[in-house]
Design an enzyme around this catalytic site. Structure first.
Site, PDB file in Angstrom:
ATOM      1  N   LYS A   1       0.853  -1.201   0.000  1.00 28.43           N
ATOM      2  CA  LYS A   1       0.000   0.000   0.000  1.00 28.43           C
ATOM      3  C   LYS A   1       0.883   1.244   0.000  1.00 28.43           C
ATOM      4  CE  LYS A   1      -3.869   1.895   2.752  1.00 28.43           C
ATOM      5  NZ  LYS A   1      -4.711   1.650   3.957  1.00 28.43           N
TER       6      LYS A   1
ATOM      7  N   SER B   1      -9.635   1.742   3.033  1.00 24.56           N
ATOM      8  CA  SER B   1      -8.782   2.483   2.126  1.00 24.56           C
ATOM      9  C   SER B   1      -7.783   1.620   1.359  1.00 24.56           C
ATOM     10  CB  SER B   1      -8.029   3.556   2.919  1.00 24.56           C
ATOM     11  OG  SER B   1      -7.162   2.958   3.855  1.00 24.56           O
TER      12      SER B   1
ATOM     13  N   SER C   1      -9.721  -0.645   7.170  1.00 21.78           N
ATOM     14  CA  SER C   1      -9.157  -0.491   5.827  1.00 21.78           C
ATOM     15  C   SER C   1      -8.463  -1.713   5.233  1.00 21.78           C
ATOM     16  CB  SER C   1      -8.167   0.668   5.811  1.00 21.78           C
ATOM     17  OG  SER C   1      -8.861   1.868   5.624  1.00 21.78           O
TER      18      SER C   1
END
Ligand code: GLN
Length: 483
Positions: A77, A152, A176
Site C-alpha cells: 500500500k 482504504s 481499511s
C-alpha cells in the site's frame, strides 16, 4: 495453472521443488499487471519490470527454507515507505516524495525474500472506505468494474483479487484491510495493536493504525504475519512478545472452540443477503464442531461516533507536518504563513481537509472535554465490552460490512453514509484486538461477502485457526473474478 494464480504457500512449494523459477513467477505476475491494471487501476506505481526480473533472476530455484517469501511478488500500500521508491499516500501533497529509508515491514519482507511489484492505490492518507478519495484515480472492484473495491486499502485488495500480485500489505485504522478484503473476496487480517511495527507507515491515527496482510487464503495470511510481526525499537508502541509460527495453528479443527455472535451486529438496515450468508457460515462452523454462543457488545452503537472524533483528532495533529517545508509539495506564498496555507490548500483533497477541520475543532479549548475526552471514555467502554465477551468465548463472528461492494459514486456526496459502511470494523480498532475477514459466499449479483472473526489481544492464532478450518471446508477461496 498460470503462475500468477498461485497462493504464497503454492508458489513457495513450487519454487522449493524446483518446479518454478522465481523469474518465471515474476514474469507471469508482471505480464498480468500489464494486461489488466489498465482496467482495474490497483497500482499507483508499478516497479520497473526489468528491475524486478533482474532481482528475481538472482534468486535461486529451489528457494531457501529460512526465507518464507522467497521469490514471492507482493504489493505494498502506498502509505508505507520504501527507500528510493515514490510514496504518495495517494495525495498530491506527497506526489514527488521519495523516502530516504525503509519501513520495518518492508525490511522484514525483504529479509524473507519477497519481490516488490509496486505501490497500491488508497484513499488519500487512508481516509475513506472506497479509494474514491485517492488524489489520483479510483480503483475498480475486479468482480464488477462499476463498483468500489472498498478502502482504504482498495488497491491492495483489488490487486490480490485480480492476481496482480501473490499477496499484498495494507493498513487498517478503522477497517481499511478488512472491508476491502470483504468487497474483493480475499482474506484481510488486522493484527492486534502493537503486534506489527508501524515504523515507516505514514501516520493517520496513531492510536488505531495497524499494518497487516491481504492474501488469497488464511494460510497465506499466517505466513505473512509470522514474517512481519514482532517488537521494534523504532516503534515505541510495538509489543515485544514472542511471535509464534502462525501457520502451525492451522490445525483444520474447530472442535470445542467457542464462537460468540453479538446481537448488535445483526442490525436493521443491513443487507438481507449479507445476513443470510453470514449466518449460514456460522452454522457451518457449528457443524465443524464449534460451540456457538449469543453474546452482547452493548456499546457498539457509539463506535462510529467515537472513532470519527478520535481518528480525526489524531489526524489533525499528524498531518500538521505537511507544511511545504519538510516534505513534498511546496506552493510559495507571500510569507511563511501564506506558504503553509497555499501548500495545504492545494495539496490536500476534500476529505482530508474535512477531517483536519473536524479534528482540530474536537481538540480545541472549550470543546476538548465534550468531544475528545468523551470519545476516549466511550472507547474504554467498548474495550470493556470485548474483555467481558472474551471471558465467555474464544472468537467473535460478525459480518465484515453491512453490504457488498457499492457502486462507484454512490456514496461520495454523503460522507456520513460512507462513514457508516465501517460500522462493523471500527470497534475492533478502538479496542485494539485482532480481526480477520474471510470470504463466506456471494450475493445474487455475484459479489463477495466477508465473515469477520475477532480474537483476544495477541491471539491471532485463534482467528487464523477458525478462519482456516472454515475456509478449507467452504472452499470459497477457489472462486476468482474473471476480468
Ligand atoms: N474507512 C475508515 C475511515 O475512513 C477507516 C480507514 C482506515 O482504516 N484507514 O477512516
Amino acid at each position: 495453472m498460470e503462475p500468477f494464480r498461485l497462493t504464497i504457500a503454492e508458489a513457495a512449494a513450487a519454487i522449493a521443488k524446483n518446479e518454478l523459477a522465481p523469474a518465471a513467477l515474476a514474469e507471469s505476475v508482471f505480464t498480468r499487471i500489464e494486461a489488466i491494471d489498465g482496467k482495474v487501476g490497483a497500482y499507483i506505481t508499478v516497479k520497473a519490470k526489468d528491475l524486478a526480473m533482474e532481482q528475481a533472476g538472482r534468486l535461486l530455484t529451489g528457494g531457501q527454507s529460512d526465507r518464507p517469501l522467497y521469490g514471492v511478488p507482493m504489493a505494498i500500500k502506498d502509505n508505507m515507505c520504501i527507500k528510493g521508491v515514490r510514496t504518495t499516500c495517494a495525495s498530491k501533497i506527497l506526489e514527488k516524495f521519495i523516502p530516504p529509508y525503509d519501513s520495518t515491514v518492508t525490511n522484514k519482507l525483504d529479509e524473507a525474500g519477497y519481490i516488490l511489484t509496486g505501490k497500491t492505490n488508497l484513499d488519500e492518507f487512508a481516509m475513506g472506505s472506497s479509494t474514491e478519495n485517492s488524489g489520483y484515480f479510483t480503483t475498480k472492484n475486479p468482480w464488477d468494474l462499476s463498483r468500489a473495491p472498498g478502502g482504504s486499502s482498495g488497491g491492495s485488495a483489488a490487486a490480490v483479487a485480480a492476481d496482480m500480485c501473490i499477496a499484498a500489505i495494507g493498513s487498517d485504522t478503522g477497517g481499511s484491510i478488512r472491508q476491502p478484503a470483504s468487497f474483493c473476496g480475499v482474506v484481510g487480517l488486522k493484527p492486534t495493536y502493537g503486534l506489527v511495527s508501524r515504523f515507516g507507515l505514514v501516520a493517520f491515527a496513531s492510536s488505531l493504525d495497524q499494518i497487516g496482510p491481504i492474501t488469497k487464503t488464511v494460510e497465506d495470511a499466517a505466513i505473512v504475519l509470522s514474517v512481519i510481526a514482532g517488537g521494534d525499537h523504532k516503534d515505541s508502541t510495538s509489543a515485544h512478545t514472542d511471535i509464534p509460527n502462525y501457520a502451525a495453528s492451522l490445525t483444520g479443527d474447530l472442535k470445542g472452540m467457542k464462537i460468540g455472535i453479538p446481537q448488535e451486529y445483526f442490525i436493521d438496515g443491513m443487507d438481507k443477503e449479507v445476513e443470510t450468508v453470514v449466518r449460514a457460515a456460522i452454522a457451518e462452523m457449528e457443524k465443524l464442531g464449534a460451540e456457538v454462543v449469543s453474546i452482547k457488545l452493548p456499546h457498539t452503537a457509539y463506535a462510529v461516533a467515537a472513532y470519527y472524533i478520535i481518528a480525526t483528532s489524531e489526524a489533525s495533529s499528524n498531518l500538521a507536518r505537511y507544511d511545504g517545508v519538510k516534505y513534498g509539495l511546496r506552493v510559495s506564498g507571500s510569507d511563511l504563513i501564506d506558504t503553509y496555507k497555499e501548500t495545504r490548500a492545494r495539496g490536500f483533497g476534500q476529505e482530508v481537509k474535512r477531517r483536519i477541520m473536524l479534528g482540530t475543532y474536537a481538540l480545541s479549548s472549550g470543546y476538548y472535554d465534550a468531544y475528545y475526552k468523551k470519545a476516549q471514555q466511550v472507547r474504554t467502554l467498548i474495550k470493556r465490552d470485548f474483555d467481558e465477551a472474551f471471558k465467555l468465548v474464544d472468537v467473535i463472528a460478525t459480518p465484515t460490512s453491512p453490504t457488498t461492494a457499492f457502486k462507484i459514486g454512490e456514496k461520495t456526496d454523503d460522507p456520513l453514509q460512507m462513514y457508516l459502511s465501517d460500522i462493523f470494523t471500527i470497534s475492533v480498532n478502538l479496542a485494539g484486538v485482532p480481526a480477520i475477514s474471510i470470504p463466506c459466499g456471494f450475493d445474487s449479483a455475484n459479489l463477495p461477502i466477508g465473515l469477520q472473526l475477532i480474537g483476544r489481544h495477541f491471539n491471532e492464532a485463534a482467528i487464523l485457526q477458525a478462519g482456516h478450518a472454515y475456509e478449507r471446508h467452504a472452499g470459497w477461496y477457489k472462486r476468482r473474478p474473471s476480468i
